[in-house]
Design a protein around this motif. Structure first.
Motif, PDB file in Angstrom:
ATOM      1  N   SER A 198       0.824  -1.201   0.000  1.00  0.00           N
ATOM      2  CA  SER A 198       0.000   0.000   0.000  1.00  0.00           C
ATOM      3  C   SER A 198       0.866   1.262   0.000  1.00  0.00           C
ATOM      4  CB  SER A 198      -0.924   0.016   1.229  1.00  0.00           C
ATOM      5  OG  SER A 198      -1.823  -1.068   1.195  1.00  0.00           O
ATOM      6  N   GLU A 199       1.954   1.216   0.745  1.00  0.00           N
ATOM      7  CA  GLU A 199       2.866   2.355   0.792  1.00  0.00           C
ATOM      8  C   GLU A 199       3.437   2.663  -0.588  1.00  0.00           C
ATOM      9  OE1 GLU A 199       5.794   1.295   3.645  1.00  0.00           O
ATOM     10  OE2 GLU A 199       4.577   1.845   5.392  1.00  0.00           O
ATOM     11  N   LYS A 200       3.660   1.604  -1.379  1.00  0.00           N
ATOM     12  CA  LYS A 200       4.231   1.790  -2.710  1.00  0.00           C
ATOM     13  C   LYS A 200       3.177   2.177  -3.746  1.00  0.00           C
ATOM     14  CE  LYS A 200       8.073  -1.475  -2.058  1.00  0.00           C
ATOM     15  NZ  LYS A 200       7.849  -1.757  -0.642  1.00  0.00           N
ATOM     16  N   ALA A 201       1.932   1.724  -3.493  1.00  0.00           N
ATOM     17  CA  ALA A 201       0.906   1.891  -4.518  1.00  0.00           C
ATOM     18  C   ALA A 201       0.113   3.182  -4.404  1.00  0.00           C
ATOM     19  CB  ALA A 201      -0.058   0.705  -4.476  1.00  0.00           C
ATOM     20  N   TYR A 202      -0.036   3.730  -3.213  1.00  0.00           N
ATOM     21  CA  TYR A 202      -0.908   4.890  -3.027  1.00  0.00           C
ATOM     22  C   TYR A 202      -0.239   5.960  -2.166  1.00  0.00           C
ATOM     23  CZ  TYR A 202      -4.411   1.445  -4.406  1.00  0.00           C
ATOM     24  OH  TYR A 202      -5.103   0.468  -5.071  1.00  0.00           O
ATOM     25  N   PRO A 203      -0.545   7.216  -2.438  1.00  0.00           N
ATOM     26  CA  PRO A 203      -0.066   8.283  -1.546  1.00  0.00           C
ATOM     27  C   PRO A 203      -0.861   8.313  -0.247  1.00  0.00           C
ATOM     28  CG  PRO A 203      -1.382   9.214  -3.333  1.00  0.00           C
ATOM     29  CD  PRO A 203      -1.199   7.762  -3.653  1.00  0.00           C
ATOM     30  N   SER A 204      -2.152   7.916  -0.307  1.00  0.00           N
ATOM     31  CA  SER A 204      -2.984   7.914   0.897  1.00  0.00           C
ATOM     32  C   SER A 204      -4.185   7.002   0.688  1.00  0.00           C
ATOM     33  CB  SER A 204      -3.476   9.330   1.228  1.00  0.00           C
ATOM     34  OG  SER A 204      -4.391   9.790   0.249  1.00  0.00           O
ATOM     35  N   LEU A 205      -4.861   6.667   1.804  1.00  0.00           N
ATOM     36  CA  LEU A 205      -6.078   5.849   1.765  1.00  0.00           C
ATOM     37  C   LEU A 205      -7.013   6.310   2.875  1.00  0.00           C
ATOM     38  CD1 LEU A 205      -4.901   2.127   1.346  1.00  0.00           C
ATOM     39  CD2 LEU A 205      -6.296   3.422  -0.265  1.00  0.00           C
ATOM     40  N   PRO A 206      -8.340   6.250   2.640  1.00  0.00           N
ATOM     41  CA  PRO A 206      -9.279   6.523   3.739  1.00  0.00           C
ATOM     42  C   PRO A 206      -9.128   5.469   4.829  1.00  0.00           C
ATOM     43  CG  PRO A 206     -10.382   6.611   1.601  1.00  0.00           C
ATOM     44  CD  PRO A 206      -9.028   6.026   1.367  1.00  0.00           C
ATOM     45  N   ILE A 207      -9.221   5.886   6.064  1.00  0.00           N
ATOM     46  CA  ILE A 207      -9.110   4.949   7.187  1.00  0.00           C
ATOM     47  C   ILE A 207     -10.165   3.858   7.087  1.00  0.00           C
ATOM     48  CG2 ILE A 207      -9.372   4.726   9.700  1.00  0.00           C
ATOM     49  CD1 ILE A 207      -8.118   7.471   9.981  1.00  0.00           C
ATOM     50  N   TRP A 231       2.833   6.026   9.888  1.00  0.00           N
ATOM     51  CA  TRP A 231       1.986   6.711   8.919  1.00  0.00           C
ATOM     52  C   TRP A 231       1.355   7.946   9.550  1.00  0.00           C
ATOM     53  CZ3 TRP A 231      -1.026   1.660   7.301  1.00  0.00           C
ATOM     54  CH2 TRP A 231      -0.162   0.827   6.559  1.00  0.00           C
ATOM     55  N   THR A 232       1.011   8.907   8.689  1.00  0.00           N
ATOM     56  CA  THR A 232       0.375  10.136   9.154  1.00  0.00           C
ATOM     57  C   THR A 232      -1.135  10.017   9.033  1.00  0.00           C
ATOM     58  OG1 THR A 232       2.281  11.450   8.458  1.00  0.00           O
ATOM     59  CG2 THR A 232       0.205  12.640   8.816  1.00  0.00           C
ATOM     60  N   LEU A 233      -1.852  10.410  10.072  1.00  0.00           N
ATOM     61  CA  LEU A 233      -3.316  10.394  10.091  1.00  0.00           C
ATOM     62  C   LEU A 233      -3.819  11.830  10.049  1.00  0.00           C
ATOM     63  CD1 LEU A 233      -3.693   7.737  12.909  1.00  0.00           C
ATOM     64  CD2 LEU A 233      -4.179   7.345  10.503  1.00  0.00           C
ATOM     65  N   ARG A 234      -4.689  12.109   9.058  1.00  0.00           N
ATOM     66  CA  ARG A 234      -5.222  13.463   8.947  1.00  0.00           C
ATOM     67  C   ARG A 234      -6.524  13.450   8.163  1.00  0.00           C
ATOM     68  NH1 ARG A 234      -1.165  15.469   6.660  1.00  0.00           N
ATOM     69  NH2 ARG A 234      -1.949  15.790   4.523  1.00  0.00           N
ATOM     70  N   ASP A 235      -7.553  14.104   8.722  1.00  0.00           N
ATOM     71  CA  ASP A 235      -8.843  14.268   8.030  1.00  0.00           C
ATOM     72  C   ASP A 235      -9.427  12.940   7.562  1.00  0.00           C
ATOM     73  OD1 ASP A 235      -8.536  17.034   8.359  1.00  0.00           O
ATOM     74  OD2 ASP A 235      -7.415  17.207   6.475  1.00  0.00           O
ATOM     75  N   GLY A 236      -9.350  11.915   8.413  1.00  0.00           N
ATOM     76  CA  GLY A 236      -9.959  10.627   8.087  1.00  0.00           C
ATOM     77  C   GLY A 236      -9.192   9.815   7.058  1.00  0.00           C
ATOM     78  N   ARG A 237      -7.943  10.176   6.795  1.00  0.00           N
ATOM     79  CA  ARG A 237      -7.137   9.456   5.807  1.00  0.00           C
ATOM     80  C   ARG A 237      -5.782   9.072   6.406  1.00  0.00           C
ATOM     81  NH1 ARG A 237      -9.166   9.758   0.566  1.00  0.00           N
ATOM     82  NH2 ARG A 237      -7.197   8.920  -0.234  1.00  0.00           N
ATOM     83  N   ILE A 238      -5.191   8.048   5.819  1.00  0.00           N
ATOM     84  CA  ILE A 238      -3.819   7.658   6.135  1.00  0.00           C
ATOM     85  C   ILE A 238      -2.926   8.162   5.014  1.00  0.00           C
ATOM     86  CG2 ILE A 238      -2.230   5.709   6.340  1.00  0.00           C
ATOM     87  CD1 ILE A 238      -4.546   4.077   7.469  1.00  0.00           C
ATOM     88  N   TYR A 239      -1.874   8.867   5.374  1.00  0.00           N
ATOM     89  CA  TYR A 239      -0.903   9.349   4.389  1.00  0.00           C
ATOM     90  C   TYR A 239       0.403   8.574   4.582  1.00  0.00           C
ATOM     91  CZ  TYR A 239      -4.124  13.135   3.361  1.00  0.00           C
ATOM     92  OH  TYR A 239      -5.238  13.850   2.968  1.00  0.00           O
ATOM     93  N   PHE A 240       0.829   7.928   3.494  1.00  0.00           N
ATOM     94  CA  PHE A 240       2.024   7.098   3.561  1.00  0.00           C
ATOM     95  C   PHE A 240       3.277   7.939   3.339  1.00  0.00           C
ATOM     96  CE2 PHE A 240      -1.336   4.267   1.733  1.00  0.00           C
ATOM     97  CZ  PHE A 240      -1.524   3.499   2.861  1.00  0.00           C
ATOM     98  N   PRO A 241       4.391   7.560   3.978  1.00  0.00           N
ATOM     99  CA  PRO A 241       5.639   8.294   3.757  1.00  0.00           C
ATOM    100  C   PRO A 241       6.110   8.129   2.314  1.00  0.00           C
ATOM    101  CG  PRO A 241       6.032   6.323   5.061  1.00  0.00           C
ATOM    102  CD  PRO A 241       4.545   6.473   4.961  1.00  0.00           C
ATOM    103  N   VAL A 242       6.661   9.178   1.759  1.00  0.00           N
ATOM    104  CA  VAL A 242       7.143   9.148   0.369  1.00  0.00           C
ATOM    105  C   VAL A 242       8.633   8.853   0.375  1.00  0.00           C
ATOM    106  CG1 VAL A 242       7.418  10.451  -1.762  1.00  0.00           C
ATOM    107  CG2 VAL A 242       5.399  10.810  -0.332  1.00  0.00           C
ATOM    108  N   GLU A 243       9.006   7.745  -0.272  1.00  0.00           N
ATOM    109  CA  GLU A 243      10.412   7.397  -0.376  1.00  0.00           C
ATOM    110  C   GLU A 243      11.082   8.268  -1.421  1.00  0.00           C
ATOM    111  OE1 GLU A 243      10.748   3.264  -1.163  1.00  0.00           O
ATOM    112  OE2 GLU A 243       9.522   2.656   0.566  1.00  0.00           O
TER     113      GLU A 243
END
Length: 276
Positions: A198-207, A231-243
């Protein structure tokens, strides 16, 4: 001495079945001491076959007790101690009674333990030996449900079909209660793999989507898992770290990298939502 040992094994069987582990450990110590005095813990051609059967049963009960106490190192030791007995069973002129042998179950559990711990090399080494033995008898190793179960799970894991693994660990096809004890470990492996992809495929996902995607029971569990992963949690979404290396890749390339795994997982997540 044999009658005393037979009585001990009967008590041990009852204690293991009742999960009376304090009593189990005491009885195991007594039984193994008795076997040691009879030089029966390591089988030889001169050892009384009746003692060998009782020794094998004792070690098998020890292995099952270790599994039920989630003691993987102890189970591995019992598995190794049982191999000389199982070698005898494979011999053409074997005089050892195999009617009560739990070799198939113990071996299947060991394969599942290797799979759960990510030891693919040892898994395939054991499996190759079983395949060779079965072929010599003109049989298919997967005819044995205790062996087929971990083999199917391993195949699905290698294919990235995590939804199938999840179904198998939660279905009636689990060979016995002892095999079901590995469900949490395997699901943890699946969850980690999906998280990596998921970290590789998406910048973010809804919780809310991540809950089913990661096979978690609540959004609270998702948030706890996200914090463990950084991971970062903000506004009901998960934001994955960008490599750093991923920043130069196009969105299309990133999605293609793990598409089959994510599609399988999301497909199962949607099925869950439909069922619920």
């Amino acid at each position: 001495m044999a009658s005393e040992l037979k009585s001990l094994v009967a008590e041990l069987t009852n204690a293991v079945n009742r999960k009376q582990f304090d009593n189990v450990n005491t009885l195991l110590t007594r039984a193994k001491r008795t076997l040691l005095l009879q030089n029966a813990l390591i089988p030889t051609s001169s050892t009384d076959p009746q003692l060998l059967v009782l020794a094998r049963e004792t070690l098998e009960l020890g292995a099952l007790s270790a599994i039920r106490q989630t003691d993987a190192p102890a189970f591995t030791r019992y598995y190794q101690q049982l191999q000389p007995f199982y070698d005898l069973e494979r011999e053409a002129n074997n005089t050892l009674d195999t009617k009560t042998s739990q070799r198939s179950k113990i071996t299947g559990l060991y394969l599942l333990l290797l799979l759960s711990s990510g030891d693919g090399t040892s898994f395939h080494t054991v499996l190759e030996g079983l395949v060779e033995e079965a072929s010599l008898k003109e049989r298919n190793v997967e005819d044995d449900p205790f062996i087929k179960y971990p083999v199917d799970l391993e195949r699905n894991l290698m294919e990235g079909s995590y939804d199938k693994v999840w179904r198998e660990t939660n279905s009636e096809r689990v060979p016995s209660e002892d095999f079901a004890l590995f469900s949490n470990v395997l699901v943890g492996t699946i969850r980690s793999e999906i998280a990596d992809c998921s970290e590789k495929a998406y910048p973010s996902l809804p919780i809310s989507n991540a809950k089913n995607l990661l096979f978690l029971e609540s959004e609270g569990a998702v948030m706890e898992f996200a914090q463990q992963r950084g991971w970062t949690l903000r506004d009901g979404r998960i934001y994955f770290p960008v490599e750093p290396e991923a920043a130069t890749r196009s969105e299309k390339d990133i999605l293609v990298a793990s598409s089959s795994i994510i599609e399988n997982a999301i497909g199962y997540a949607r099925e869950l939502e439909t069922i619920v």
